[in-house]
Structure formats: structure tokens, C-alpha cells
Design an enzyme around this catalytic site. Sequence first.
Site, PDB file in Angstrom:
ATOM      1  CB  THR A  92      -0.916   0.011   1.231  1.00 37.04           C
ATOM      2  OG1 THR A  92      -1.700  -1.183   1.238  1.00 37.04           O
ATOM      3  CG2 THR A  92      -1.842   1.216   1.203  1.00 37.04           C
ATOM      4  CE  LYS A 167      -4.433  -1.979   0.476  1.00 38.81           C
ATOM      5  NZ  LYS A 167      -5.195  -3.034   1.163  1.00 38.81           N
TER       6      LYS A 167
END
Length: 305
Positions: A92, A167
Site C-alpha cells: 500500500t 487501494k
Amino acid sequence: MRIGFAGLGNMGGRMAACITGGGRDVLGYDVRPEHVTATGAEPAASVGELTDGSDLLLLSLPDSRVVEAVVLGDDGVLAHARPGQIVVDLSTAAPDSTTRLHGLLADRGAAYLDAGVSGGAAAAEQGTLTLMVGGEAEVLDRARPVLELFSAHIFHCGPSGAGHTVKLLNNFLNAIALSATAEVMVAGKKAGLDLATLLAVLNASSGVNFATLNRFPKIIHGDYLKGGLTNTLMLKDVHLYAELVARLGVISPNSAGPLASFGLARALGYADEISNTVVDAIGDLSGGVRLHTTEQAPPREEPTR
């Protein structure tokens, strides 16, 4: 296609194990060598050796700072990248960092996909993750047979950076749902409600969310589903989201809640515990409440600084 994997921790290790479990050889690198052998991968001595020995190189790292160190270091991925090679970043990360790395690797003829993952440790272990991918569609098609070994759903979201953007949007909603549901469950406990009944009502009503469906049915019995995203990493993701929407010119009045909740959890000593323990942090300041016991929890010691 030779497969390499850098970062074999909670998530990366589970994904790599799915690949080796699918009968594919993996060359692995992690700062903790025991993580490599636990997945059945062959250890590489360095990132450079890993890159040289991989046609498809997967990264699962804590944040953009670590991703950039692995890619841009003196013996890193970029220094050893070659034409035709594919690098897939499953971390991430900040989308602006992602697009920068994409351009640098493209200059060497290598492809870079950003592939945010969702589903947590359980889905990683079962090979049923959801992937949100940014980058060239034809590169994704080449990587797809390997990605499908640990993913049930793969979405091509757009050009470089789009996967990591999606995301962050997803993780923000996850953070909102988890922290808000934690607060509600502590309130339900203090109100003397049966928590299983409360969850049944929520899951049949407009308050239903991922946390009510998949997290708290376990948490109320003391199972925190350990192995997933920590409070520190959840807080990092919400900060990245806030930075992203600020750059986009979108106001974010709803960021304050999860920033406060996961910041509280970190301050109270839950920094490296699974983010589901945010409910205990809220419980601590609500009279020592624990959902799974009739007794109040003892006060936690002030963390050292």
C-alpha cells in the site's frame, strides 16, 4: 517465468506460500531470512541477486519509503532491472511515488504494476485476495497466471498509480467501518446488550459493513483474527488517503474519526497489534471494556517513549 518475491511478512509470506503451494518455484528475499524458508522459497542473498534471478518480481513491503529503498538502493531493483522484466508492487504505497518508479523502470525497459490487495491475512492464506492493478493492461495479462495463484478477483483500474489510488480509497472505507463499529460495539456492551443479537440486527439493517459481517462475530468471542494489518499500518494508510484527497482538492471531514481512533490505539500500546484491537483502545478509555468478557480489563501501562 522465474518468480521472485521481496517482503515475506504477514501478507507477502502468505501470498508466496500460495505460489509455492501451486507448484511454482519462488526466489525470496526478506530482512528476516526465516520468513523466506517458511514459505518454501529459495533464499536470495540480496535484492540485486533476487532481481537478477527473476522475470516477475513481486514486492510486499510496509510503505513507499521501504519500496523506494528496495527499488532505488545501490544494489536495488532499478540497478539490476532489464528489458522485459515485470515488477509488481503489492504494497500500500503513495500513488505519486508509484508513478515515479514506473517511469524510472520504463527507462530501463522494465514494467511496473501497482497492485493493491484487499482481503486480509485470511484471504491471503486461502489465495482469495482482491487485486486492484494500475499499469499497462498487456503487462497485467502476462503477470496474471502468477497473480491468480493468490487472488480470486483481479481488476485493471487504469494507468500507473490507479491501483494504489483505488487501494487507498478502499482502505479508508475499511478504516471508517472498523473504527466506527468498534465504538458502537463498546457502547452496546456498556448498555448491557447481547452483542451477538446486536450484530444480527446490524447485519440485517442499514448499519451492515465488512466489520460487522466478518470481524466482530469473531472479536466478541475473543478471536481478534491476528495476522492482519496493524494499527500503525492502518493509521499510515489513512494518512496516505488524506494526503491523496488533499492533492485532488477533495475535502475530507470524515478522516478525523479513523485518524483519532487508530492514533489512540497506537498511543495506548497497540501499535503493532492487529487493527481489530482498536476496539480495546476505545474500551480502555470507556472504563476498561472488553467485548468478550464480563470483567473489566486492567488499565494498560503508559507506553515508553
